[in-house]
Design a protein around this motif. Structure first.
Motif, PDB file in Angstrom:
ATOM      1  N   TYR A  87     -25.363  -8.437 -15.422  1.00  0.00           N
ATOM      2  CA  TYR A  87     -23.928  -8.168 -15.300  1.00  0.00           C
ATOM      3  C   TYR A  87     -23.615  -6.896 -16.088  1.00  0.00           C
ATOM      4  N   LEU A  88     -23.158  -5.872 -15.386  1.00  0.00           N
ATOM      5  CA  LEU A  88     -22.830  -4.599 -16.031  1.00  0.00           C
ATOM      6  C   LEU A  88     -21.450  -4.701 -16.677  1.00  0.00           C
ATOM      7  N   THR A  89     -21.418  -4.574 -17.987  1.00  0.00           N
ATOM      8  CA  THR A  89     -20.166  -4.726 -18.739  1.00  0.00           C
ATOM      9  C   THR A  89     -20.255  -3.956 -20.054  1.00  0.00           C
ATOM     10  N   PRO A  90     -19.126  -3.357 -20.483  1.00  0.00           N
ATOM     11  CA  PRO A  90     -19.154  -2.672 -21.790  1.00  0.00           C
ATOM     12  C   PRO A  90     -19.382  -3.640 -22.963  1.00  0.00           C
ATOM     13  N   SER A 133     -24.698  -2.875 -21.022  1.00  0.00           N
ATOM     14  CA  SER A 133     -23.773  -1.734 -21.068  1.00  0.00           C
ATOM     15  C   SER A 133     -24.575  -0.438 -21.013  1.00  0.00           C
ATOM     16  N   ILE A 134     -23.985   0.609 -20.448  1.00  0.00           N
ATOM     17  CA  ILE A 134     -24.688   1.899 -20.443  1.00  0.00           C
ATOM     18  C   ILE A 134     -24.160   2.846 -21.512  1.00  0.00           C
ATOM     19  N   GLY A 135     -23.304   2.386 -22.399  1.00  0.00           N
ATOM     20  CA  GLY A 135     -22.877   3.245 -23.501  1.00  0.00           C
ATOM     21  C   GLY A 135     -21.491   2.878 -24.000  1.00  0.00           C
ATOM     22  N   ASP A 136     -21.124   3.499 -25.104  1.00  0.00           N
ATOM     23  CA  ASP A 136     -19.882   3.113 -25.783  1.00  0.00           C
ATOM     24  C   ASP A 136     -18.700   3.926 -25.278  1.00  0.00           C
ATOM     25  N   TYR A 137     -18.309   3.634 -24.062  1.00  0.00           N
ATOM     26  CA  TYR A 137     -17.137   4.210 -23.400  1.00  0.00           C
ATOM     27  C   TYR A 137     -16.809   3.236 -22.281  1.00  0.00           C
ATOM     28  N   VAL A 138     -15.617   3.361 -21.712  1.00  0.00           N
ATOM     29  CA  VAL A 138     -15.196   2.373 -20.715  1.00  0.00           C
ATOM     30  C   VAL A 138     -15.090   3.007 -19.333  1.00  0.00           C
ATOM     31  N   SER A 140     -14.196   2.364 -15.137  1.00  0.00           N
ATOM     32  CA  SER A 140     -13.221   1.547 -14.405  1.00  0.00           C
ATOM     33  C   SER A 140     -13.901   0.386 -13.684  1.00  0.00           C
ATOM     34  N   GLY A 141     -15.218   0.426 -13.596  1.00  0.00           N
ATOM     35  CA  GLY A 141     -15.944  -0.672 -12.968  1.00  0.00           C
ATOM     36  C   GLY A 141     -17.426  -0.529 -13.229  1.00  0.00           C
ATOM     37  N   GLY A 142     -18.182  -1.569 -12.924  1.00  0.00           N
ATOM     38  CA  GLY A 142     -19.611  -1.568 -13.213  1.00  0.00           C
ATOM     39  C   GLY A 142     -20.451  -0.776 -12.219  1.00  0.00           C
TER      40      GLY A 142
HETATM   41 CL1  6GU Z   1     -21.840  -1.559 -17.664  1.00  0.00          CL
HETATM   42  N1  6GU Z   1     -19.259  -1.278 -17.221  1.00  0.00           N
HETATM   43  C1  6GU Z   1     -18.058  -0.741 -17.494  1.00  0.00           C
HETATM   44  N2  6GU Z   1     -16.993  -1.113 -16.759  1.00  0.00           N
HETATM   45  N3  6GU Z   1     -17.878   0.159 -18.443  1.00  0.00           N
HETATM   46  C2  6GU Z   1     -18.943   0.514 -19.143  1.00  0.00           C
HETATM   47  C3  6GU Z   1     -20.217   0.004 -18.922  1.00  0.00           C
HETATM   48  C4  6GU Z   1     -20.336  -0.914 -17.931  1.00  0.00           C
HETATM   49  N4  6GU Z   1     -21.086   0.551 -19.795  1.00  0.00           N
HETATM   50  C5  6GU Z   1     -20.360   1.376 -20.514  1.00  0.00           C
HETATM   51  N5  6GU Z   1     -19.086   1.366 -20.141  1.00  0.00           N
END
Ligand code: 6GU
Length: 245
Positions: A87-90, A133-138, A140-142
């Motif tokens: 699950y891709l999520t910050p 998560s792919i990094g410390d920023y947000v 709008s979707g995964g």
């Molecule tokens: Cl995986 N999802 C979202 N919505 N924002 C992110 C993220 C993932 N990784 C970094 N920012």
């Protein structure tokens, strides 16, 4: 067996997107990997095709319903056996090259892309989803995060990249940033290429590149540098360690 990605998303048109181009695209056409998408909206059960609802406890935004997401994930599971579900999520653990290597070495991956405020926690737990998560920023979707994760995995699959790139990946896997690169012209706008690179002394070139890789890592990524010096068993490995405060 083909490495297969199943992407569970509200925006299936985003895939393969950029992964249909360049080396990933060639690998896709060559059958080195495969991708399918599952449109979450297709698993809604009411007339209005509802996939989200207001959060219990109040607050802004909408939450994706566990029953709808679970049905989509169940259908994704049927597309390929025994793949980890991410699950891709910050809120997730940071993606790194070690996780990329693990995922690329397996049969493929099921990727759940969230929108809105996120996915009901119960489906995450019930399905044992790995939150990444792919990094410390947000975002709008995964979806862009899923494309990033897939790109990183696909380039490691057998036959997708040439031997040169594979070797380069191995050298980067030492936990250091790469050394800087130069090509012709040897003098450009009064800027010279570091002379050692023109010297033909391979051992000296290798030594220079190692030094520059270490310098870049120390200066730009003190977090990586600290891990590098800690994990290096060689005597004197702690030299140049960032000072404790
Ligand atoms: Cl995986 N999802 C979202 N919505 N924002 C992110 C993220 C993932 N990784 C970094 N920012």
């Amino acid at each position: 067996m083909t490495w297969r990605a199943s992407v569970v998303t509200l925006f299936p048109e985003m895939f393969p997107g950029p992964l249909g181009q360049s080396l990933a695209g060639k690998g896709l056409r060559d059958g080195r990997w495969a991708i399918d998408t599952l449109d979450i909206r297709g698993f809604a059960t009411d007339r209005h095709r509802t996939v989200d609802d207001t959060p219990f406890g109040g607050g802004a935004g909408m939450v994706m319903r566990p029953d709808v997401v679970d049905a989509a994930l169940a259908a994704a599971d049927a597309a390929g056996p025994d793949r980890p579900a991410v699950y891709l999520t910050p809120r997730g653990r940071p993606l790194d090259q070690a996780l990329v290597r693990d995922l690329a070495a397996g049969p493929g991956v099921v990727l759940l892309c969230g929108r809105y405020e996120g996915v009901d926690q119960r489906v995450i737990e019930a399905r044992g989803l790995m939150e990444v998560s792919i990094g410390d920023y947000v975002l709008s979707g995964g979806e862009p995060a899923a494309l990033v994760l897939l790109d990183a995995c696909i380039r490691l699959l057998p036959g997708v990249m040439g031997a040169a790139e594979s070797a380069a990946e191995e050298s980067h896997a030492n936990g250091l940033l790469e050394y800087p690169h130069y090509t012709r012209p040897a003098d450009w706008q009064g800027r010279a290429v570091p002379p050692v690179l023109l010297s033909g002394h391979h051992a000296e070139v290798a030594k220079w590149r190692q030094t520059e890789a270490e310098r870049a890592t120390r200066e730009r990524r003190p977090d990586l540098w600290a891990k590098h010096v800690t994990h290096d068993a060689a005597p004197g490995a702690m030299d140049g360690r960032p000072a404790a405060d």
